[in-house]
Write an enzyme that holds these catalytic residues in place. Sequence first.
Site, PDB file in Angstrom:
ATOM      1  N   HIS A 109       2.742   9.685   1.866  1.00 16.39           N
ATOM      2  CA  HIS A 109       1.590  10.486   2.282  1.00 16.39           C
ATOM      3  C   HIS A 109       1.719  10.816   3.766  1.00 16.39           C
ATOM      4  O   HIS A 109       2.015   9.931   4.579  1.00 16.39           O
ATOM      5  CB  HIS A 109       0.302   9.683   2.015  1.00 16.39           C
ATOM      6  CG  HIS A 109      -0.931  10.446   2.369  1.00 16.39           C
ATOM      7  ND1 HIS A 109      -1.441  11.443   1.562  1.00 16.39           N
ATOM      8  CD2 HIS A 109      -1.725  10.405   3.469  1.00 16.39           C
ATOM      9  CE1 HIS A 109      -2.516  11.957   2.138  1.00 16.39           C
ATOM     10  NE2 HIS A 109      -2.706  11.353   3.297  1.00 16.39           N
ATOM     11  N   GLU A 143      -7.167   4.359  -6.945  1.00 12.64           N
ATOM     12  CA  GLU A 143      -7.834   5.273  -6.004  1.00 12.64           C
ATOM     13  C   GLU A 143      -6.793   6.124  -5.278  1.00 12.64           C
ATOM     14  O   GLU A 143      -5.693   5.645  -5.004  1.00 12.64           O
ATOM     15  CB  GLU A 143      -8.641   4.480  -4.968  1.00 12.64           C
ATOM     16  CG  GLU A 143      -9.884   3.850  -5.554  1.00 12.64           C
ATOM     17  CD  GLU A 143     -10.610   3.000  -4.516  1.00 12.64           C
ATOM     18  OE1 GLU A 143     -10.928   3.517  -3.430  1.00 12.64           O
ATOM     19  OE2 GLU A 143     -10.814   1.805  -4.792  1.00 12.64           O
TER      20      GLU A 143
END
Length: 200
Positions: A109, A143
């Site tokens: 990310h 999540e």
Amino acid sequence: MEVMIRIAVLASGSGTNLQALIDTPDLGAEIIIVVSDRPESEALRRAERAGITTSVVPWRASGSRAEFSGAIRGEVERFEIDAVVLAGFMRILGPEMIRGYRNRIVNIHPSLLPAFPGANAVAQALEHGVKVTGVTVHFVDEEVDHGPIIAQRAVRVLADDDPESLHARIRVEEHHLYPLVVQALARGDIEVDGRIVRWT
Ligand code: GRF
């Protein structure tokens, strides 16, 4: 290092992180298959050029996330994959897939998580005015951009950066870091204790 775990790379976009893995001579892992949700993804062309099997699992053909995720899981099981490497994969995997492959799915990310999860992380960081951002490699949990953090690298924000220039410097770090993480996974050098990841 030899080892040679079997990995699947999931990618939706340009595939430069996939390319970095392909170009690492001593990865310790064999890229068995590259799966994309987008048939036009440059990542698939990179895989083809490297002689790696490809598979397209289109999002729109699936009725739901569960169905899409089930189709991805089907591919991963069919090829007896040890670990799944998300490299610019823009879809969210369902909880069943994540449970089935707990701490065996990694993601990269373009921010220092937990800052700026989700899409457009680079633009979000710039708009927020941070002076340092970076890259995070983490295990995938239920999540989004949340699971245990395996490794991070910082990247300085320059006064004249735009999202493209900043993302280009973040990608340089990504291309160093992701192969290192895959090598460590292959060697079994990564231990997970709740949220805490230790390199042994
Ligand atoms: C990378 O910046 C990665 O951090 C994010 O998506 C981008 C993918 O780039 N998840 P590429 O497709 O590997 O070039």
